[in-house]
Design an enzyme around this catalytic site. Sequence first.
Site, PDB file in Angstrom:
ATOM      1  CB  SER A 196      -0.958  -0.046   1.195  1.00  0.00           C
ATOM      2  OG  SER A 196      -2.003   0.876   1.047  1.00  0.00           O
ATOM      3  CG  ASP A 231      -5.971  -3.441  -4.215  1.00  0.00           C
ATOM      4  OD1 ASP A 231      -6.721  -3.059  -3.289  1.00  0.00           O
ATOM      5  OD2 ASP A 231      -4.815  -3.000  -4.379  1.00  0.00           O
ATOM      6  CG  HIS A 277      -4.892  -3.239  -0.453  1.00  0.00           C
ATOM      7  ND1 HIS A 277      -4.332  -2.580  -1.531  1.00  0.00           N
ATOM      8  CD2 HIS A 277      -4.389  -2.624   0.660  1.00  0.00           C
ATOM      9  CE1 HIS A 277      -3.544  -1.612  -1.097  1.00  0.00           C
ATOM     10  NE2 HIS A 277      -3.557  -1.618   0.236  1.00  0.00           N
TER      11      HIS A 277
END
Length: 420
Positions: free
Chosen positions: A234, A328, A362
């Site tokens: 991220s 994601d 994610h």
Amino acid sequence: MAQIIVTPVVSLADEPVKICVFGLKPTQLVTIQASVTDERGILFHSRAFYRADSSGEVDLERTAASGGDFQGVLPMGLFWSLRSVKPFQRLIKRDVMGSPFRVTLDVYDFLLFKTDPAAQPVASQVTERWFVKPGIERTKIREGRVRGALFLPPGEGPFPGVIDMFGGIGGLVEFRSGLLASHGFASLALPYFGYEDLPRTLTEVDLEYFEEAANLLLKHPKVLGPGIGVIGVSKGAEIALAMATFLKHVKATVFINGFNSMNGTPLHYRDIHIPGIPYYEERILLSDSGAIDTCYVFGDPLSPKYQDCVLPIEKAVGHILFVIGGEDRSCNSKRNAEEAIERLRHHGRNNSQLLFYPGAGHLIEPPASPFVRVTVSPGVLQPLIWGGELVAHSKAQEHSWLEIQRFLRLHLGKPSMSRL
């Protein structure tokens, strides 16, 4: 008498275990439940329904779950599907050195549809899931501006060095570094906001802080030079890509579901300034549960007005591994990775590799980390949707973890095994 056997009963948290139940009646229906309590006192559990074979046995490597939290032959399904009784919580090991997760596996001779404290199992086994193997050394880092924790494998080394970063969760997150050290890497778990005297929130990325951390790691006598690796997810992936771009001693970068541009926060490095693409909060999508989907919040880095926000990754001297989940819902990581790889190729660079997992979300973490589609996150008022599907995501974690280690060893070198 029924008996459940877990092999091995003590293991690293990223290692598979074999689960078998013996002593049942032929074709008997049973529930196998896994449960663990985290350091905050929050209970996580999962359960699946099985029918014993003609010998009264259930072997999770060959017996299909007929229902519960999953279906099919999934030997580690009970670990993959652990979820909290308190909604939207994420199972994260905080004290990796002091204790393992103790996962209790209970067998019930009926179908258990919900948690019932009065229900009595016919067999139980507690298994320990450690995030460090014996002999791992952890040193708290507080040197110059750098804060964090350095994990070293047992032995003299030298070991390939890796900086390990997470995203918007902030603070010091150590579980992946403990596992990396258990597999032969000198791993520096590096916080960059929300920890000790670091900024409470992230308002800018000061790359000189990360350069200082890289230099600190490289000068350690047990770290194998001349370069280091970086792994991030991220926002951590975005920063890892920036490090690869501007820091010449970053030789291997693992980018897990992030951006190829600066988003929300600008980057400063010496006389270099890269602005951040603004967030468009009005693009947030709301689910029926009140969780938010932020996939469309981020501006398009291909837009002419944001070209100065894109990282010039063609300057990277090292190799980059993009680990991408096709489902994601936190960001469009697939597009970001494709744009980054195309930019490298446009400049004649062949230093990237893509691992694409169509059903993964994610939070791609080490194997057997529970799949979480929605969790609360610090600083966000409503739960966040991370995306993904249980089986595809969990298999992506298994495959990518091995590939990540292989990639880091290939480009950083292997530890001096003769000196371990």
